[in-house]
Design a protein around this motif. Structure first.
Motif, PDB file in Angstrom:
ATOM      1  N   VAL A 173       0.841  -1.203   0.000  1.00 15.35           N
ATOM      2  CA  VAL A 173       0.000   0.000   0.000  1.00 15.35           C
ATOM      3  C   VAL A 173       0.873   1.249   0.000  1.00 15.35           C
ATOM      4  O   VAL A 173       0.580   2.233  -0.699  1.00 15.35           O
ATOM      5  CB  VAL A 173      -0.950  -0.017   1.212  1.00 15.35           C
ATOM      6  CG1 VAL A 173      -1.685   1.310   1.332  1.00 15.35           C
ATOM      7  CG2 VAL A 173      -1.948  -1.161   1.090  1.00 15.35           C
ATOM      8  N   SER A 174       1.965   1.221   0.747  1.00 14.75           N
ATOM      9  CA  SER A 174       2.871   2.357   0.791  1.00 14.75           C
ATOM     10  C   SER A 174       3.504   2.612  -0.574  1.00 14.75           C
ATOM     11  O   SER A 174       3.628   3.770  -1.009  1.00 14.75           O
ATOM     12  CB  SER A 174       3.954   2.105   1.844  1.00 14.75           C
ATOM     13  OG  SER A 174       4.886   3.167   1.869  1.00 14.75           O
ATOM     14  N   LEU A 186      -5.077   0.073  -6.703  1.00 11.76           N
ATOM     15  CA  LEU A 186      -5.438  -1.125  -5.936  1.00 11.76           C
ATOM     16  C   LEU A 186      -6.957  -1.235  -5.868  1.00 11.76           C
ATOM     17  O   LEU A 186      -7.622  -0.396  -5.264  1.00 11.76           O
ATOM     18  CB  LEU A 186      -4.845  -1.065  -4.528  1.00 11.76           C
ATOM     19  CG  LEU A 186      -5.213  -2.220  -3.598  1.00 11.76           C
ATOM     20  CD1 LEU A 186      -4.770  -3.557  -4.177  1.00 11.76           C
ATOM     21  CD2 LEU A 186      -4.616  -2.010  -2.213  1.00 11.76           C
ATOM     22  N   SER A 187      -7.495  -2.293  -6.482  1.00 15.48           N
ATOM     23  CA  SER A 187      -8.948  -2.473  -6.534  1.00 15.48           C
ATOM     24  C   SER A 187      -9.449  -3.524  -5.557  1.00 15.48           C
ATOM     25  O   SER A 187     -10.650  -3.623  -5.326  1.00 15.48           O
ATOM     26  CB  SER A 187      -9.383  -2.863  -7.949  1.00 15.48           C
ATOM     27  OG  SER A 187      -9.048  -1.853  -8.871  1.00 15.48           O
ATOM     28  N   LYS A 218      -9.307  -3.252   4.891  1.00 17.88           N
ATOM     29  CA  LYS A 218     -10.012  -2.089   4.352  1.00 17.88           C
ATOM     30  C   LYS A 218     -10.013  -0.944   5.355  1.00 17.88           C
ATOM     31  O   LYS A 218      -9.724   0.208   4.999  1.00 17.88           O
ATOM     32  CB  LYS A 218     -11.442  -2.484   3.988  1.00 17.88           C
ATOM     33  CG  LYS A 218     -12.302  -1.355   3.454  1.00 17.88           C
ATOM     34  CD  LYS A 218     -13.708  -1.846   3.145  1.00 17.88           C
ATOM     35  CE  LYS A 218     -14.584  -0.702   2.672  1.00 17.88           C
ATOM     36  NZ  LYS A 218     -15.975  -1.165   2.381  1.00 17.88           N
ATOM     37  N   ASP A 219     -10.324  -1.246   6.607  1.00 22.18           N
ATOM     38  CA  ASP A 219     -10.339  -0.213   7.642  1.00 22.18           C
ATOM     39  C   ASP A 219      -8.928   0.219   8.026  1.00 22.18           C
ATOM     40  O   ASP A 219      -8.651   1.405   8.201  1.00 22.18           O
ATOM     41  CB  ASP A 219     -11.084  -0.723   8.875  1.00 22.18           C
ATOM     42  CG  ASP A 219     -12.575  -0.926   8.621  1.00 22.18           C
ATOM     43  OD1 ASP A 219     -13.096  -0.325   7.661  1.00 22.18           O
ATOM     44  OD2 ASP A 219     -13.197  -1.702   9.358  1.00 22.18           O
ATOM     45  N   LYS A 220      -8.028  -0.747   8.127  1.00 23.73           N
ATOM     46  CA  LYS A 220      -6.667  -0.453   8.595  1.00 23.73           C
ATOM     47  C   LYS A 220      -5.914   0.442   7.625  1.00 23.73           C
ATOM     48  O   LYS A 220      -5.173   1.349   8.040  1.00 23.73           O
ATOM     49  CB  LYS A 220      -5.904  -1.760   8.799  1.00 23.73           C
ATOM     50  CG  LYS A 220      -4.503  -1.581   9.365  1.00 23.73           C
ATOM     51  CD  LYS A 220      -3.849  -2.936   9.634  1.00 23.73           C
ATOM     52  CE  LYS A 220      -2.464  -2.759  10.239  1.00 23.73           C
ATOM     53  NZ  LYS A 220      -1.822  -4.073  10.531  1.00 23.73           N
ATOM     54  N   TYR A 221      -6.098   0.215   6.315  1.00 26.16           N
ATOM     55  CA  TYR A 221      -5.326   0.961   5.313  1.00 26.16           C
ATOM     56  C   TYR A 221      -6.173   1.957   4.530  1.00 26.16           C
ATOM     57  O   TYR A 221      -5.692   2.537   3.553  1.00 26.16           O
ATOM     58  CB  TYR A 221      -4.658  -0.026   4.351  1.00 26.16           C
ATOM     59  CG  TYR A 221      -3.766  -1.024   5.045  1.00 26.16           C
ATOM     60  CD1 TYR A 221      -2.623  -0.622   5.744  1.00 26.16           C
ATOM     61  CD2 TYR A 221      -4.082  -2.385   5.024  1.00 26.16           C
ATOM     62  CE1 TYR A 221      -1.812  -1.542   6.388  1.00 26.16           C
ATOM     63  CE2 TYR A 221      -3.273  -3.311   5.671  1.00 26.16           C
ATOM     64  CZ  TYR A 221      -2.146  -2.890   6.344  1.00 26.16           C
ATOM     65  OH  TYR A 221      -1.351  -3.801   6.989  1.00 26.16           O
ATOM     66  N   ASP A 222      -7.429   2.162   4.961  1.00 24.98           N
ATOM     67  CA  ASP A 222      -8.336   3.127   4.335  1.00 24.98           C
ATOM     68  C   ASP A 222      -8.454   2.859   2.829  1.00 24.98           C
ATOM     69  O   ASP A 222      -8.125   3.705   1.995  1.00 24.98           O
ATOM     70  CB  ASP A 222      -7.845   4.558   4.594  1.00 24.98           C
ATOM     71  CG  ASP A 222      -8.876   5.603   4.161  1.00 24.98           C
ATOM     72  OD1 ASP A 222     -10.085   5.267   4.146  1.00 24.98           O
ATOM     73  OD2 ASP A 222      -8.474   6.729   3.803  1.00 24.98           O
ATOM     74  N   LEU A 223      -8.931   1.664   2.487  1.00 25.75           N
ATOM     75  CA  LEU A 223      -9.006   1.233   1.101  1.00 25.75           C
ATOM     76  C   LEU A 223     -10.444   1.217   0.599  1.00 25.75           C
ATOM     77  O   LEU A 223     -11.381   0.941   1.355  1.00 25.75           O
ATOM     78  CB  LEU A 223      -8.413  -0.179   0.961  1.00 25.75           C
ATOM     79  CG  LEU A 223      -6.971  -0.374   1.426  1.00 25.75           C
ATOM     80  CD1 LEU A 223      -6.607  -1.858   1.344  1.00 25.75           C
ATOM     81  CD2 LEU A 223      -6.012   0.467   0.601  1.00 25.75           C
ATOM     82  N   HIS A 224     -10.591   1.483  -0.684  1.00 31.89           N
ATOM     83  CA  HIS A 224     -11.882   1.283  -1.353  1.00 31.89           C
ATOM     84  C   HIS A 224     -11.790  -0.029  -2.130  1.00 31.89           C
ATOM     85  O   HIS A 224     -11.050  -0.133  -3.110  1.00 31.89           O
ATOM     86  CB  HIS A 224     -12.204   2.429  -2.304  1.00 31.89           C
ATOM     87  CG  HIS A 224     -13.447   2.204  -3.111  1.00 31.89           C
ATOM     88  ND1 HIS A 224     -14.691   2.010  -2.534  1.00 31.89           N
ATOM     89  CD2 HIS A 224     -13.644   2.115  -4.459  1.00 31.89           C
ATOM     90  CE1 HIS A 224     -15.595   1.821  -3.476  1.00 31.89           C
ATOM     91  NE2 HIS A 224     -14.989   1.882  -4.649  1.00 31.89           N
ATOM     92  N   ILE A 225     -12.510  -1.045  -1.678  1.00 30.73           N
ATOM     93  CA  ILE A 225     -12.402  -2.380  -2.240  1.00 30.73           C
ATOM     94  C   ILE A 225     -13.516  -2.602  -3.256  1.00 30.73           C
ATOM     95  O   ILE A 225     -14.696  -2.610  -2.911  1.00 30.73           O
ATOM     96  CB  ILE A 225     -12.466  -3.461  -1.145  1.00 30.73           C
ATOM     97  CG1 ILE A 225     -11.363  -3.233  -0.123  1.00 30.73           C
ATOM     98  CG2 ILE A 225     -12.354  -4.856  -1.764  1.00 30.73           C
ATOM     99  CD1 ILE A 225      -9.961  -3.281  -0.688  1.00 30.73           C
TER     100      ILE A 225
END
Length: 403
Positions: A173-174, A186-187, A218-225
């Motif tokens: 992610v970084s 990242l999808s 999703k919550d930990k890395y603030d992702l839109h999945i």
């Protein structure tokens, strides 16, 4: 036994004197298999066909109007799909992707690339930037868990060349957030932890575990999945035991709260074996029967250079005897009755065995053995040109006819 296959074998005998050696694919059966699978899938789930199971062009064409897309694991497989359709969604997985494969995936508009390592991710970012083209990826994750079903082939839950360990997700992610990356997005995540699982209940539990893990990330890395790809790995039984219960599996999926609450996220499945295995047949003629030190051996025109699956998996492949009455020689026809016989091929190796100690009522030279469940991982994983024997013929059943 499929009566259309038996009819075709008799027709082949009438039209040729050469020993029968053929693959027969029932395209209607494959299409019906997929329709029945689609009928029970919950909402917001999609079915892709993993062509590694059988990349035959006619099979890809037959499935094109039915599946949501195809999963490929090489540049060669990608080109096979694109030969059939330039627009059908394609998922590109597999470890060790070369630069030219990543470039091809970009140029051929692959829907999602399954990224298997941090190096692969960095290369992809560089290539996408050079081509100023958006690329969507799923991170393939190797979960650290002992809760996965146990099968002959484990691809996750242990040290593995496949995917990223969970501990590297944060670094991935970084890397994606580094300055200069505006094209690789990242999808979601991809999982493929095992192969040939026959346990529907445990498979549903495994999918639920995938969804739970993604919710945490999703919550930990603030992702839109957008996509969670639960892979394939759905099995087929070759020994007569109960196979995978797809209806039970999809019913259990529908009861999982996280599946029902996917909202804007799609859940993908990419099975291969279960789609085609039951609709392929390997038909081989017996060319000799011999007795050696108290054991019978039936030698066929063909063998593991055409169908390597039984040798690869160490199992006896199921078969059906099709009696043929033609015998053109002036001497007696060799036969055995109510005996055990080992079915071997024409190769100069003792490993060329398709079935050991098979109990048969009657077997004669000139009869044909039809190895059922030969639609997946049979022809394409085989060493076709070893010793230079001719390849089998290929026939396709469709409607009331064959081609």
């Amino acid at each position: 036994m499929n009566p259309k296959v038996i009819h075709l074998i008799h027709e082949l005998r009438e039209n040729s004197k050469a020993p029968i050696c053929a693959y027969i694919y029932d395209l209607d059966g494959i299409r019906q298999q997929v329709r029945s699978m689609l009928n029970t899938l919950p909402e917001r789930t999609s079915l892709f066909y993993a062509i590694k199971a059988n990349p035959d062009k006619r099979i890809i064409e037959a499935l094109l109007p039915l599946v949501n897309g195809f999963e490929v694991a090489s540049a060669g497989e990608l080109l096979k799909v694109r030969e059939v359709s330039e627009s059908v969604p394609v998922l590109f997985g597999g470890p060790g992707k070369k630069d030219y494969e990543l470039e091809l995936a970009i140029s051929k508009d692959v829907a999602y690339i399954h990224v298997e390592s941090l190096l692969e991710l960095r290369k992809l970012i560089l290539l996408a930037r050079e081509r100023t083209k958006d690329v969507h990826i799923l991170l393939r994750v190797n979960l650290r868990t002992d809760t996965l079903p146990q099968t002959k082939i484990q691809m996750g839950g242990r040290p593995s060349p496949f995917g990223l360990d969970e501990q590297f997700i944060e670094e991935a992610v970084s890397i994606l957030k580094e300055a200069g990356n505006t094209y690789v997005h990242l999808s979601g995540f991809h999982f493929h932890s095992l192969s040939n699982n026959l346990q529907a209940d445990l498979h549903a539990d495994m999918v639920q575990y995938y969804l739970q893990k993604v919710a945490v990330w999703k919550d930990k890395y603030d992702l839109h999945i957008q996509v969670i790809n639960a892979g394939g790995g759905i099995g087929v039984s070759y020994d007569g035991s109960s196979g995978f219960d797809w209806q039970r599996f999809t019913a259990l999926l529908a009861q999982i709260r996280t599946v029902a609450g996917l909202e804007t996220t799609e859940l993908y499945f990419e099975p291969g074996r279960v789609v085609v295995a039951d609709h392929g047949y390997y038909a081989v003629e017996i060319v000799d029967i011999k007795r050696s030190q108290g054991q019978y051996f039936a030698v066929v025109r063909g063998g593991t250079h055409h169908n390597r699956l039984p040798a690869s998996w160490g199992h006896n492949h199921p078969f059906h005897v099709v009696p043929l009455e033609s015998w053109p020689y002036p001497f007696p026809r060799p036969e055995i009755k109510q005996e055990k016989v080992t079915i071997v091929g024409e190769l100069c190796t003792p490993k060329d065995r398709l079935h050991a100690d098979a109990a048969v009522e009657r077997l004669r030279v000139g009869d044909v053995l039809v190895f059922e469940k030969s639609g997946a991982y049979c022809w394409t994983i085989s060493h076709h040109d070893f010793l230079g024997h001719p390849h089998p013929e290929f026939y396709y059943l469709t409607g009331g006819d064959h081609e």
